[in-house]
Design an enzyme around this catalytic site. Structure first.
Site, PDB file in Angstrom:
ATOM      1  N   LYS A 202     -24.987  -4.571 -25.624  1.00 36.33           N
ATOM      2  CA  LYS A 202     -24.126  -3.719 -26.441  1.00 36.33           C
ATOM      3  C   LYS A 202     -24.881  -2.591 -27.125  1.00 36.33           C
ATOM      4  O   LYS A 202     -24.311  -1.531 -27.416  1.00 36.33           O
ATOM      5  CB  LYS A 202     -23.405  -4.548 -27.508  1.00 36.33           C
TER       6      LYS A 202
ATOM      7  N   HIS B 220     -27.879 -15.636 -35.807  1.00 31.34           N
ATOM      8  CA  HIS B 220     -28.195 -14.203 -35.849  1.00 31.34           C
ATOM      9  C   HIS B 220     -28.362 -13.822 -37.309  1.00 31.34           C
ATOM     10  O   HIS B 220     -27.446 -13.995 -38.107  1.00 31.34           O
ATOM     11  CB  HIS B 220     -27.075 -13.379 -35.210  1.00 31.34           C
TER      12      HIS B 220
ATOM     13  N   GLU C 141     -32.514 -12.174 -28.648  1.00 28.52           N
ATOM     14  CA  GLU C 141     -31.589 -11.125 -28.211  1.00 28.52           C
ATOM     15  C   GLU C 141     -31.908  -9.780 -28.875  1.00 28.52           C
ATOM     16  O   GLU C 141     -31.075  -9.218 -29.591  1.00 28.52           O
ATOM     17  CB  GLU C 141     -30.152 -11.522 -28.519  1.00 28.52           C
TER      18      GLU C 141
END
Length: 535
Positions: free
Chosen positions: A110, A240, A312
């Site tokens: 993204k 996250h 990530e």
């Protein structure tokens, strides 16, 4: 790669229609001679291989100046454009595998789904964090795609059609953080390898994702019990700490929470073997973050546990790799300043009366700028630097990209962008890049002043091309007086959350990307070798 097919199972749809009654009124019943309803056909979506753009070797500055010179000679469209330095992506990858050797890199698509970036990373063996069907198909449509087990569908709240697509594409790893998601997955993708997304402290991050996703620790036992009752395979935990994390200790805390949930899983009969530490990495803080993570992982998840660990990163991989060039398409300043600089003499200009009227107009312009958001808060909303808050702009520059395009990062990613001149005097003089690009945060001294333009600078504002007054890129920033219509401004650190969210609002095109392998001969040779067969 041969075209793959995305198959939707007809069993996911009702096989017949039901009749419902309201009071005594019945829907008409088809006669017995009516043919049976047609079978629902399988829906096939072809994955067509993406054609990759070409690239050159050399510095980003040389490519940018070459492109500007080419546009000046041909008189073609002066459209804004990016230069993508693949050497910077390579260096970020090398830094990751060096500092976090235990953590497999799964790039956050993204952040910047540029096809050449995706292909380079795929050929380097990285995995991919995808949040939608389109991102999964983009990765799997590369000329040299990764295997589906190198993709994690890291969106805890997914449309049903996306879950079906993941199943058909062979993407099994996916996250969840609520009971409804478990019920959905049990129906549509019962073979999935599930990862429980937990809530962590993201208070020190630029974008606080915990406001939207993550199961509180106290809810995890019941979620795991539900998954077990549905015969679902939960393999591990993800978290996250928020995008653009500023505090390495947030990772230490999050890893400790993940270990607690691993123990909860053991109590429910699961044997977790997977940990996803998410993103949040920035180049400015990467080394202390990596050190904190290494220590936390060794403490809570020592190597002998056999836990597979992935991360990530997004902006860490691409932010410094993209530099944007924008053309000054218009300028608003006092007529005396503009015509005087051009050597034009007009009767009536320069008199006390005309100067007074011009000053009034500029004062009104300045007042409008600093009150864009009401109550004088516009500058904070639109990324004004603190050093300019006490100043008012003497000139307004209009460029051919703005907040509806590449600079959407100002609105959505809280960036304060820093311009520098690429040309001066109407394009007559090419200017060098800064020695390094600062992060897109507030600075005490503008980049142009740091580069040595201070004596010739004046406070200015920079606006995008659309007809919306919110399209302001910088309220107040010091820029050289020699800038004219037709000159170019550069903007560094523009690779993250920019082109991916750009629109064509008001009919303006998205900025195109031109690519180079950079100046490092080792990296350049390696990139050319890795990408050579894919182009």
């Amino acid at each position: 790669m041969a075209a793959a097919s995305l198959l939707i199972n007809p069993s996911d749809f009702p096989s017949s229609l039901e009749c419902y009654t309201t009071g005594s009124a019945y829907l008409p019943t088809p006669p017995s001679t009516s043919p049976p309803p047609p079978q629902v056909r399988e829906k096939i979506i072809e994955l067509k291989t993406i054609e990759l753009p070409s690239f050159v070797t050399g510095s980003a500055q040389a490519l940018m100046q070459s492109r500007i010179a080419e546009l000046a000679m041909t008189g073609d469209d002066e459209g804004a454009f990016f230069v993508g330095d693949l050497g910077e992506v390579w260096r970020a990858w090398k830094s990751w595998v060096t500092e976090l050797s235990r953590v497999e890199l799964f790039y956050a698509v993204k952040c910047n789904p540029d096809p050449l970036v995706l292909q380079l990373l795929a050929l380097l063996g990285t995995g991919f964090d995808c949040a939608s069907q389109s991102e999964m198909t983009a990765v799997l449509s590369l000329p040299s795609p990764p295997s589906p087990d190198k993709i994690i569908f890291a969106n805890p709240c997914k449309p049903a059609s996306f879950v079906r697509a993941a199943r058909s594409l062979g993407v099994d790893a996916m996250t969840f953080d609520n009971t409804d998601e478990l019920l959905k997955i049990a129906k549509l993708h019962p073979r999935a390898k599930l990862v429980l997304r937990i809530l962590t402290d993201d208070s020190k991050s630029l974008c606080r994702l915990g406001l939207k996703f993550g199961a509180p620790i106290e809810t995890c036992p019941s979620l795991l019990a539900t998954a077990q009752s549905l015969n679902l395979d939960v393999v591990g935990v993800s978290f996250h700490v928020g995008s653009g994390c500023k505090d390495p200790q947030m990772f230490d805390d999050a890893v400790g929470r993940a270990k607690t949930v691993f123990e909860m899983g053991r109590d429910k009969g699961y044997s977790f073997n997977f940990l996803d530490i998410g993103g949040g990495f920035e180049a400015e803080y990467f080394l202390p973050m990596a050190k904190t993570l290494r220590e936390a992982l060794d403490r809570h998840f020592p190597v002998e546990m056999g836990v597979r660990i992935i991360g990530e990163p997004g902006r860490f991989m691409v932010s410094s790799a993209f530099t944007l060039a924008t053309n000054i398409i218009a300028r608003r300043a006092t007529a005396q300043a503009v015509l005087g600089a051009a050597g034009v003499v007009v009767g009536g200009l320069g008199t006390p009366e005309s100067e007074k009227e011009e000053e009034k107009a500029m004062d009104f312009m300045s007042a409008s700028i600093v009150s864009l958001n009401g109550s004088g808060e516009g500058s904070m909303h639109l990324g004004d630097a603190g050093s300019g808050e006490e100043q008012t702009p003497k000139v307004m520059y209009y460029i051919n990209d703005g907040v509806y395009g590449s600079f959407n990062c100002i609105m959505f990613d809280h960036q304060i962008v820093h311009p520098f001149p690429l040309t001066l005097n109407g394009g007559a003089s090419l200017q060098p890049f800064p020695r390094s690009f600062p992060p897109n945060v507030q600075m005490e001294e503008d980049l142009t002043v740091q580069m040595g333009y201070g004596a010739s600078c004046e406070p200015a504002s920079v606006w995008g091309p659309t007809c919306d007054s919110i399209d302001c890129v910088r309220n107040v920033v010091m820029l050289p007086r020699e800038l004219e219509v037709g000159d170019w401004l550069g903007w560094g650190e523009m690779g993250a959350y920019t082109v991916c969210a750009a629109s064509t609002f008001n009919g303006f095109n998205k900025s195109q990307v031109h690519y180079t392998t950079g100046t490092d001969p080792v990296a350049s040779a390696a990139i050319s070798r890795v990408l050579g067969d894919a182009i």
